[in-house]
Design a protein around this motif. Structure first.
Motif, short mmCIF file in Angstrom:
data_model
loop_
_atom_site.label_atom_id
_atom_site.label_comp_id
_atom_site.label_asym_id
_atom_site.label_seq_id
_atom_site.Cartn_x
_atom_site.Cartn_y
_atom_site.Cartn_z
N LEU A 1 0.85 -1.19 0.00
CA LEU A 1 0.00 0.00 0.00
C LEU A 1 0.89 1.25 0.00
O LEU A 1 1.36 1.69 1.04
N LYS A 2 1.11 1.79 -1.17
CA LYS A 2 1.98 2.95 -1.36
C LYS A 2 1.15 4.21 -1.60
O LYS A 2 -0.06 4.15 -1.80
N PRO A 3 1.80 5.38 -1.60
CA PRO A 3 1.07 6.63 -1.88
C PRO A 3 0.29 6.60 -3.20
O PRO A 3 -0.79 7.18 -3.29
N ALA A 4 0.83 5.91 -4.21
CA ALA A 4 0.14 5.85 -5.50
C ALA A 4 -1.23 5.19 -5.37
O ALA A 4 -2.20 5.61 -6.02
N ALA A 5 -1.32 4.15 -4.53
CA ALA A 5 -2.60 3.47 -4.34
C ALA A 5 -3.61 4.38 -3.64
O ALA A 5 -4.80 4.38 -3.97
N ILE A 6 -3.14 5.18 -2.70
CA ILE A 6 -4.05 6.08 -1.97
C ILE A 6 -4.49 7.23 -2.88
O ILE A 6 -5.62 7.72 -2.77
N ARG A 7 -3.63 7.63 -3.79
CA ARG A 7 -4.04 8.67 -4.75
C ARG A 7 -5.17 8.16 -5.64
O ARG A 7 -6.02 8.94 -6.08
N ILE A 8 -5.16 6.86 -5.92
CA ILE A 8 -6.26 6.28 -6.71
C ILE A 8 -7.58 6.47 -5.98
O ILE A 8 -8.59 6.87 -6.56
N LEU A 9 -7.59 6.17 -4.68
CA LEU A 9 -8.81 6.35 -3.89
C LEU A 9 -9.22 7.81 -3.83
O LEU A 9 -10.41 8.14 -3.90
N ARG A 10 -8.24 8.68 -3.69
CA ARG A 10 -8.55 10.12 -3.63
C ARG A 10 -9.12 10.63 -4.95
O ARG A 10 -10.15 11.32 -4.97
N ASP A 11 -8.47 10.27 -6.05
CA ASP A 11 -8.85 10.83 -7.34
C ASP A 11 -10.19 10.32 -7.84
O ASP A 11 -10.80 10.94 -8.72
#
Length: 466
Positions: A127-137
């Motif tokens: 679970l990296k920042p890129a995965a959390i950006r997916i949830l945010r975007d």
């Protein structure tokens, strides 16, 4: 003797037929809670029955995983650990409900567009920042909701990385920024809007008392519904903020202003709270917000709300000179972030008001030179103003060029007085030849102060000075 097998007209128990896209008939053993198993051969033949009996016996690996079951060391598992923690239970019930809903909404989100895997089973190690950006975007069309999701994930990992918890090695949400939004939140009331509200709800009404409690105490609506005579201590009102009262309680003491005292005395009540419903019961925070919104509509203030009065109080205090520390003490802010927001806006207004008159081309004190004179039909400036603007721009550009070629010491800076006289001559003299000669002479004097005579010919040539 015929080789055909005498088969019953139906399939063995738990068997079903399935036709693929090529028209082939396949037989499967399907039982509830177990994986579907394909059976080879023709039904009721010996090879088929052997495979059928083996499938009936089955193995533990054949069992389907419950889709609601939680795998260890996954995102859903971590959220469940956080929700069950003592840290989470210290939050306000409303905050708990909202944060749990935000976290649970991420479980069924696919890890990638079109993917069958979901974030509930996402391994924490990946679970990296890129995965959390997916949830945010995925909530980019609702920036507030997207940012709240990031906040909830940050809070979860902030708890998980604590040494006494140690369920995660790092906080990947810390490196995920919020989506910028132009909204400043609730509308801030103006003085005119407060006046209009009072005209509709005068002294003696519950609405007027509510306005005074919000404006002159500085509390939130969750505080206003709890205020009562038990909080009055002489000329002061002492209360503990409702927000954060379980995790980080903060007790404030503020003076009771004359307007607030008059509003309290005009609404005598035997209840523990100043504000009550039509049935004499205390308000809930949400109920009070809805009730006060109705009072705003009655006054024709459709865009105003209870929280906007708290912002109005902070704005008025900052514009009247309140410091950041004073605002923090008044409104119960633990850091200076919000106080800086209000003082910065107030300071901008004060500085602009005290300096706008400096946009003035008059150097002699004989009257202002219009900044934007009358234009000609073609849209260009007329006569003297055009000449003056061109010279100022040219000299400024050359001055910067000179600095880039040679570093100017503090004692060698331009004589701006001479430069101003140069500009004045070029704009005010009647004869062009005289203007250019006198301006060149003054300009050369200024260059001698700089000690940069090597670049003087280029400067004078660009000004049209020979």
């Amino acid at each position: 003797m015929s080789s055909e097998v005498d088969m019953p007209g139906r399939l063995p128990k738990f068997c079903v037929e399935d036709v693929d896209r090529h028209g082939n008939v396949r037989v499967y053993l399907r039982r509830e809670g177990l994986l579907k198993v394909r059976l080879p051969g023709v039904p009721w033949t010996e090879p088929f029955m052997e495979a059928y009996r083996a499938a009936l016996d089955g193995t533990p690996e054949d069992k389907l995983r419950d889709r609601h079951a939680t795998l260890p060391d996954t995102w859903k598992w971590l959220c469940q650990q956080y929700v069950a923690s003592a840290c989470f239970k210290t939050l306000d019930p409303v905050t708990q409900r909202r944060r749990r809903a935000l976290l649970e909404a991420t479980y069924d989100e696919p890890t990638k567009p079109g993917a069958k895997t979901v974030f509930a089973d996402f391994p924490l190690a990946r679970l990296k920042p890129a995965a959390i950006r997916i949830l945010r975007d995925r909530k980019a069309d609702v920036p507030g909701g997207a940012n709240n999701t990031v906040k909830a994930i940050r809070a979860t990992f902030k708890w998980a990385v604590q040494p006494e918890v140690a369920l995660a090695l790092h906080n990947p949400a810390r490196d995920v920024g919020y989506i910028a939004t132009a909204s400043e939140g609730f509308h801030t009331w103006s003085v005119d809007e407060v006046t209009r509200f009072i005209e509709r709800h005068p002294l003696g009404s519950r609405a007027y008392l509510a306005l005074c409690l919000l404006l002159f105490v500085g509390g939130r609506r969750s505080d206003a519904v709890l205020f009562g005579r038990q909080h009055l201590q002489g000329a002061w009102l002492r209360y503990t903020q409702h927000k954060g009262r379980n995790a980080k309680p903060m007790t404030l003491e503020v003076p009771v202003l004359p307007a607030l005292r008059a509003a309290i005395d005009a609404c005598q009540s035997q209840n523990l709270t100043f504000l009550v419903t039509e049935r004499g019961k205390p308000f809930t925070s949400n109920g009070f917000g809805n009730w006060f919104k109705d009072r705003c509509r009655e006054a024709g203030l459709l865009h105003c709300s209870a929280h906007g009065l708290r912002k109005a109080g902070a704005t008025l205090a900052a514009e009247n000179g309140a410091t950041e520390r004073q605002l923090m003490a008044m409104f119960g802010w633990r850091t200076s972030k919000m106080a800086e927001h209000y003082t910065r806006k107030a300071e901008q207004k004060r500085l602009a008001g005290s300096a706008m008159h400096l946009i003035d081309f008059d150097r002699k004190g004989e009257g202002s030179v219009p900044l934007f004179p009358v234009r000609r039909t073609g849209g260009t400036f007329s006569g003297e103003t055009a000449t003056k603007s061109t010279i100022i721009s040219t000299i400024g550009a050359q001055e910067r060029t000179g600095r880039s070629r040679k570093k100017i010491q503090p004692n060698q800076r331009f004589s701006r007085t001479l430069l101003s006289r140069c500009v004045a001559l070029l704009c005010d003299s009647d004869q062009r030849s005289l203007r250019l000669a006198n301006a060149a002479d003054l300009y050369n004097q200024s260059q001698l102060l700089v000690g940069d005579a090597a670049i003087l010919p280029g400067k004078t040539a660009r000004l049209g000075i020979q």
